[in-house]
Design a protein around this motif. Structure first.
Motif, PDB file in Angstrom:
ATOM      1  N   ALA A 296       0.829  -1.207   0.000  1.00 16.58           N
ATOM      2  CA  ALA A 296       0.000   0.000   0.000  1.00 16.58           C
ATOM      3  C   ALA A 296       0.865   1.259   0.000  1.00 16.58           C
ATOM      4  CB  ALA A 296      -0.927  -0.007   1.217  1.00 16.58           C
ATOM      5  N   THR A 299       2.162   2.059  -3.485  1.00 19.92           N
ATOM      6  CA  THR A 299       1.112   2.639  -4.328  1.00 19.92           C
ATOM      7  C   THR A 299       0.882   4.104  -3.987  1.00 19.92           C
ATOM      8  OG1 THR A 299      -0.014   0.514  -4.610  1.00 19.92           O
ATOM      9  CG2 THR A 299      -1.338   2.499  -4.928  1.00 19.92           C
ATOM     10  N   GLN A 329      -8.948   3.823  -8.346  1.00 16.86           N
ATOM     11  CA  GLN A 329      -8.927   2.410  -7.979  1.00 16.86           C
ATOM     12  C   GLN A 329      -7.633   1.988  -7.277  1.00 16.86           C
ATOM     13  OE1 GLN A 329     -11.887   0.722  -8.821  1.00 16.86           O
ATOM     14  NE2 GLN A 329     -11.197  -0.711  -7.264  1.00 16.86           N
ATOM     15  N   PRO A 330      -6.446   2.480  -7.690  1.00 16.01           N
ATOM     16  CA  PRO A 330      -5.242   2.087  -6.940  1.00 16.01           C
ATOM     17  C   PRO A 330      -5.293   2.495  -5.473  1.00 16.01           C
ATOM     18  CG  PRO A 330      -4.643   3.071  -9.051  1.00 16.01           C
ATOM     19  CD  PRO A 330      -6.111   3.296  -8.872  1.00 16.01           C
ATOM     20  N   PHE A 333      -7.790   0.165  -3.542  1.00 15.34           N
ATOM     21  CA  PHE A 333      -7.172  -1.108  -3.188  1.00 15.34           C
ATOM     22  C   PHE A 333      -6.159  -0.924  -2.056  1.00 15.34           C
ATOM     23  CE2 PHE A 333      -8.005  -2.948  -7.656  1.00 15.34           C
ATOM     24  CZ  PHE A 333      -9.139  -3.611  -7.218  1.00 15.34           C
ATOM     25  N   ASP A 336      -7.913  -0.459   1.257  1.00 12.37           N
ATOM     26  CA  ASP A 336      -8.480  -1.713   1.751  1.00 12.37           C
ATOM     27  C   ASP A 336      -7.387  -2.657   2.249  1.00 12.37           C
ATOM     28  OD1 ASP A 336     -11.186  -1.177   1.543  1.00 12.37           O
ATOM     29  OD2 ASP A 336     -11.330  -1.897  -0.529  1.00 12.37           O
ATOM     30  N   MET A 337      -6.222  -2.616   1.624  1.00 12.46           N
ATOM     31  CA  MET A 337      -5.092  -3.398   2.140  1.00 12.46           C
ATOM     32  C   MET A 337      -4.703  -2.934   3.543  1.00 12.46           C
ATOM     33  SD  MET A 337      -2.537  -3.649  -1.107  1.00 12.46           S
ATOM     34  CE  MET A 337      -3.113  -4.215  -2.701  1.00 12.46           C
ATOM     35  N   PRO A 398     -14.197  -4.839   2.015  1.00 12.89           N
ATOM     36  CA  PRO A 398     -13.582  -3.902   1.058  1.00 12.89           C
ATOM     37  C   PRO A 398     -14.583  -2.999   0.358  1.00 12.89           C
ATOM     38  CG  PRO A 398     -13.564  -6.150   0.200  1.00 12.89           C
ATOM     39  CD  PRO A 398     -13.994  -6.247   1.629  1.00 12.89           C
ATOM     40  N   SER A 400     -13.489  -1.211  -2.121  1.00 13.02           N
ATOM     41  CA  SER A 400     -12.946  -1.128  -3.474  1.00 13.02           C
ATOM     42  C   SER A 400     -13.648  -2.034  -4.474  1.00 13.02           C
ATOM     43  CB  SER A 400     -11.456  -1.471  -3.448  1.00 13.02           C
ATOM     44  OG  SER A 400     -11.241  -2.752  -2.880  1.00 13.02           O
ATOM     45  N   VAL A 401     -14.434  -2.997  -4.007  1.00 10.88           N
ATOM     46  CA  VAL A 401     -15.146  -3.884  -4.927  1.00 10.88           C
ATOM     47  C   VAL A 401     -16.540  -3.366  -5.255  1.00 10.88           C
ATOM     48  CG1 VAL A 401     -13.858  -5.902  -4.145  1.00 10.88           C
ATOM     49  CG2 VAL A 401     -16.040  -5.350  -3.049  1.00 10.88           C
ATOM     50  N   SER A 415     -14.603   4.167  -7.929  1.00 12.59           N
ATOM     51  CA  SER A 415     -13.655   3.398  -7.107  1.00 12.59           C
ATOM     52  C   SER A 415     -14.024   3.268  -5.638  1.00 12.59           C
ATOM     53  CB  SER A 415     -12.279   4.059  -7.181  1.00 12.59           C
ATOM     54  OG  SER A 415     -12.268   5.290  -6.460  1.00 12.59           O
TER      55      SER A 415
END
Length: 496
Positions: A296, A299, A329-330, A333, A336-337, A398, A400-401, A415
């Protein structure tokens, strides 16, 4: 003053900005800004139809706007998008958000004038933070509502927190000796198309989370001594044959913390065969969390200096290309990580506290108190830890989904990055509370092992805990002590 080059920005510098150090763009960045602004001027003068420069937005992108209404176009864009709700973002997050916007603009692909850079810099220099509602962005096309509130404040709309005093934005600007900002072609879109709100919140979660992680390692090591647990599971040979880097690093840190412990040396030949998973599997669980936080972090480091508005300008050829760099979106994710990693840091910590307060498992007094029955000891602090752990499990689902179409279907996949990031911050704070309770329990357990002493590094950890929470003799009011140790965790007092 940090001199910022967005083409080489690193996480260490971003962390310094998060901590409140002042910064400004370097001269090369300002030259790129001027070149991009000149390109916009040439495009407008040439009469070409360019999205965001002289067209409407979203589903209205096909609508050409006459030259005499371009100023209205940009102003209306900001006002119409200033529709956030909810609690205001924290001041330090807004400050980082402004700094990240400067970094993105400083790449020279957005087309704003130097006046816009100066206006944003003036907010940072004066500690003047726009009041930005936390809710209202789905993370595409960028963080429209939060960034619009930031820009609206520069235009004299909304409110500004001026060094702790909340003022109408126009009054705050007057105090700063600044006129409300008038936006030129493309500037409104360049300012609100971007991922800077999501990224700032996610970075807040990351930096808090790294402190919580460090405290979780310290708490886990102190709990091993409180349990009179084995250090054999931390033998480097075990972790080398698996090869997971986070696992190897966590085992190393646990060995270093426990090195020299009299408590540990005293029970090499005890009859206990294995400790519970929450003790002996710390390298595997915490190591996996460390690797996730590292991914994370990479990113978010990239995103800190990224160009994420739309359309993107290339001044060398005066080309303007519409794309989708605003899609977060990055960051979704990554956030959420962070949530998953910190949820597990809290989960395994709560399990160790549960073991320590259970006399069958710990061979310590029930609930770590003498005169049990009259005293409840750490019975209910463990319940608090359990409640926070369960709350984190719910929050860790999450974001993000998820997606929901917006702008009459033109923006049909989003996102949810700001939602993911806000959840990650809450999980981090909850995990700090869970670890704080373990630290109190572990310190109490180590006290019961006297006259045997823990290691020198863990003695420092023990002392930090005792600075906020004295040894428990009989029941007392807990909340302030737990909050005090939680504050130590959030302040990074247990950094490894």
């Amino acid at each position: 003053m940090l001199i910022l080059d967005p083409t080489t920005i690193d996480l260490a510098t971003v962390r310094r900005l998060w901590a409140g150090e002042p910064g400004r763009l370097d001269d090369e960045s300002l030259a790129r800004v001027d070149a991009a602004a000149a390109a916009v001027g040439r495009i407008v003068a040439g009469g070409a139809t360019v999205y965001g420069v002289n067209t409407g937005f979203g589903l209205l992108a096909q609508t050409r706007i006459p030259a005499d209404r371009l100023a209205d176009l940009q102003r209306n864009l900001i006002l119409s998008h200033s529709c956030g709700l909810g609690d205001a973002l924290p001041r330090h997050v807004v400050r980082l958000m402004i700094a990240l916007k400067l970094l993105g603009l400083g790449r020279g692909h957005s087309g704003v004038r130097r006046d816009v850079i100066d206006a944003l810099q003036a907010l940072l220099d004066a500690d003047a933070m726009p009041i930005i509602p936390a809710q209202g962005s789905v993370g595409a096309s960028g963080d429209l509502a939060p960034l619009a509130h930031m820009v609206a404040a520069l235009m004299g709309e909304g409110r500004i927190d001026l060094a702790g005093e909340i003022l109408a934005a126009r009054d705050a600007l007057q105090r700063l000796g600044r006129d409300p900002l008038s936006l030129g072609p493309k500037e409104g879109l360049a300012l609100i198309n971007g991922t800077q709100a999501s990224t700032a919140i996610a970075l807040d979660a990351l930096f808090i989370g790294q402190r919580v992680f460090d405290a979780g390692i310290a708490a886990g090591a102190l709990s091993v001594d409180a349990l009179m647990g084995s250090i054999a599971p931390f033998d480097p040979r075990i972790h080398a044959v698996r090869g997971q880097p986070g696992q190897i690093e966590v085992a190393r840190r646990l060995r270093a913390l426990l090195d020299g412990s009299e408590i540990n040396c005293s029970h090499h030949d005890c009859d206990r065969v294995q400790d519970p998973y929450s003790f002996r599997c710390q390298p595997q669980v915490m190591g996996a969390s460390l690797d996730l936080l590292g991914h994370a972090a990479r990113t978010l480091e990239i995103e800190a200096g990224a160009v994420t508005d739309n359309p993107i300008l290339f001044p060398d050829s005066d080309e303007v290309i519409s794309g989708g760099n605003f899609h977060a979106q990055p960051i979704a994710f990554a956030a959420d990580m962070i949530s998953m990693a910190l949820c597990e840091v809290g989960s395994i910590s709560e399990r160790r506290t549960s073991v320590l307060v259970d006399p069958k498992m710990s061979r310590l007094p029930a609930f770590l108190t003498d005169d049990g029955g009259v005293n409840s000891g750490l019975m209910i602090p463990q319940v608090t830890a359990a409640a926070l752990t369960s709350e984190n499990k719910s929050l860790a689902f999450p974001a993000s989904v998820d997606s929901i179409p917006t702008s009459a279907g033109q923006e049909d996949h989003v996102s949810m990055a700001p939602i993911a990031a806000r959840k990650a911050v809450q999980i981090a704070k909850n995990a700090a509370g869970i670890v704080a309770i373990e630290l109190i329990a572990a310190a109490q357990g180590v006290d019961y092992r006297a006259p045997l002493k823990t290691s020198a590094p863990l003695d420092k950890v023990h002392g930090l805990v005792r600075s906020r929470s004295p040894h428990l003799e009989s029941d007392r009011y807990w909340a302030d002590e737990i909050a005090g140790v939680q504050a130590l965790v959030l302040d990074g007092a247990f950094a490894g």
